[in-house]
Design an enzyme around this catalytic site. Structure first.
Site, PDB file in Angstrom:
ATOM      1  N   HIS A 165      -5.366   5.669   6.801  1.00  0.00           N
ATOM      2  CA  HIS A 165      -5.588   5.804   5.353  1.00  0.00           C
ATOM      3  C   HIS A 165      -4.521   5.037   4.576  1.00  0.00           C
ATOM      4  CE1 HIS A 165      -6.394   8.251   1.594  1.00  0.00           C
ATOM      5  NE2 HIS A 165      -5.133   7.913   1.391  1.00  0.00           N
ATOM      6  N   GLU A 166      -3.254   5.259   4.915  1.00  0.00           N
ATOM      7  CA  GLU A 166      -2.176   4.595   4.177  1.00  0.00           C
ATOM      8  C   GLU A 166      -2.189   3.081   4.422  1.00  0.00           C
ATOM      9  OE1 GLU A 166      -0.772   6.137   1.930  1.00  0.00           O
ATOM     10  OE2 GLU A 166      -1.252   8.184   2.518  1.00  0.00           O
ATOM     11  N   HIS A 169      -4.741   1.414   2.323  1.00  0.00           N
ATOM     12  CA  HIS A 169      -4.353   1.257   0.914  1.00  0.00           C
ATOM     13  C   HIS A 169      -3.816  -0.152   0.620  1.00  0.00           C
ATOM     14  CE1 HIS A 169      -5.213   4.936  -1.076  1.00  0.00           C
ATOM     15  NE2 HIS A 169      -4.359   5.683  -0.415  1.00  0.00           N
ATOM     16  N   HIS A 290      -7.858  11.885  -5.708  1.00  0.00           N
ATOM     17  CA  HIS A 290      -8.308  12.288  -4.379  1.00  0.00           C
ATOM     18  C   HIS A 290      -9.552  13.167  -4.515  1.00  0.00           C
ATOM     19  CE1 HIS A 290      -3.943  11.626  -4.042  1.00  0.00           C
ATOM     20  NE2 HIS A 290      -4.198  11.209  -2.814  1.00  0.00           N
ATOM     21  N   ARG A 296     -13.669  14.822   1.443  1.00  0.00           N
ATOM     22  CA  ARG A 296     -12.813  13.952   2.251  1.00  0.00           C
ATOM     23  C   ARG A 296     -13.240  14.028   3.715  1.00  0.00           C
ATOM     24  NH1 ARG A 296      -6.590  13.530   0.323  1.00  0.00           N
ATOM     25  NH2 ARG A 296      -6.930  11.538   1.400  1.00  0.00           N
TER      26      ARG A 296
END
Length: 328
Positions: A165-166, A169, A290, A296
């Site tokens: 996920h990071e 980004h 979010h 999610r």
């Protein structure tokens, strides 16, 4: 606890790390990050919608990503701060003075890329576009996100997806506008930008339809970056799982009657379990970039044929999207 973490976060962090993140934990976490970065390179290579010119820039940016795991390499020195057990207001004033001076001393000096924006006990993670680094404090490298005693498939589904996920980004609707050096620079061809935006619009429209509470829908544009990272992160982690299974670096055996693939998805869902009041859900739908935990998980896996295969879902089932979306 919060006051101490806010005021003397790296002092508290040293004690936290001694208890909760000692031994080989950092090395294992770095190994996992390396696996996810391999997946990202593979994902870029197989992206049919991206030209070779843009891919070369993406490879360069990926290679330049730096990883900060657990805690700072050098702890902050608080020796000049006087702390008195019976003077809370004075303690806060002295810490505030210390922080102001510390920040003023940065003026005229190069950016310190080793500095952390979160304290080690924090249960969170972040990607910094101007510094092109991903940051995972020791606080998030704990159960249920990461458990050294858990099966590898579970950890890949949990912290592996967070790492993915990071990293995603760096290539989402905002991160893609920065190059590998952290400069705000357009390194995409016009056609690739259009292809990206078309795929991103699919995600926007998909999440616009999700409703956490009757009468309230999510805002797809508000949550686009996080949703794209959620969807991209799980693909990267799943690719790592399948490589490990193929290489037999982890056993492909059932645990509690569950295949490795099923363990992966349950590990993923576990980290987003939450309770929220209807009032809180309404506020978050309007303001939080979010999506709620429910989306999610379900919003992500309904886009994945891998999930559908793992659990035998068929067309028309709730976890099978009629129009599956994918950016990364």
């Amino acid at each position: 606890m919060r006051a101490t973490d806010r005021a003397l976060g790296e002092a508290l962090g040293q004690k936290f790390v001694e208890v909760a993140f000692s031994g080989p934990a950092k090395a294992k976490a770095l190994q996992l990050v390396d696996e996810i970065e391999k997946s990202m390179k593979q994902d870029i290579e197989t992206a049919t919608w991206m030209s070779q010119a843009t891919k070369q820039q993406a490879y360069a940016k990926l290679a330049a990503v730096s990883n900060k795991i657990g805690y700072p390499e050098q702890w902050r020195d608080y020796s000049s701060v006087i702390i008195k057990p019976d003077d809370y207001l004075g303690d806060e004033e002295r810490v505030a003075t210390f922080e102001v001076r510390r920040n003023l001393n940065k003026i005229g000096n190069p950016v310190d890329k080793s500095e952390w924006g979160m304290t080690p006990p924090t249960v969170n993670a972040y990607y910094s576009p101007p510094q092109n680094n991903i940051n995972f404090p020791a606080g998030i490298l704990q159960p249920p996100f990461y458990n050294p005693k858990a099966d590898d498939a579970v950890n890949l589904g949990a912290i592996g997806v967070v790492v993915g996920h990071e990293l995603t980004h760096g290539f989402d609707d905002q991160g893609r506008k920065y190059d590998g050096a952290g400069n705000l620079q357009d390194w995409w061809t016009a056609e690739d930008t259009k292809n990206f935006e078309t795929r991103a619009e699919c995600v926007v429209n998909e999440y616009d339809r999700f409703s956490p509470v009757d009468g309230v829908n999510l805002k797809g544009k508000l949550t686009l970056g996080e949703n794209a990272a959620d969807n991209g992160g799980i693909h990267l982690a799943y690719m790592a799982l399948m490589r490990d299974l193929a290489d037999k670096t982890i056993p492909n055996t059932k645990l509690d009657g569950l295949t490795s693939q099923q363990q992966f998805f349950l590990g993923f869902a576990q980290v987003w379990c939450e309770n929220a009041t209807d009032a809180n859900s309404r506020v978050r739908a309007m303001t939080d970039p979010h999506s709620p935990g429910q989306f999610r998980t379900n919003g992500v896996v309904q886009n994945m044929k891998e999930f559908q295969q793992a659990f035998g879902c068929q067309a028309g089932d709730p976890m099978v999207s009629v129009q599956a979306c994918r950016v990364w």
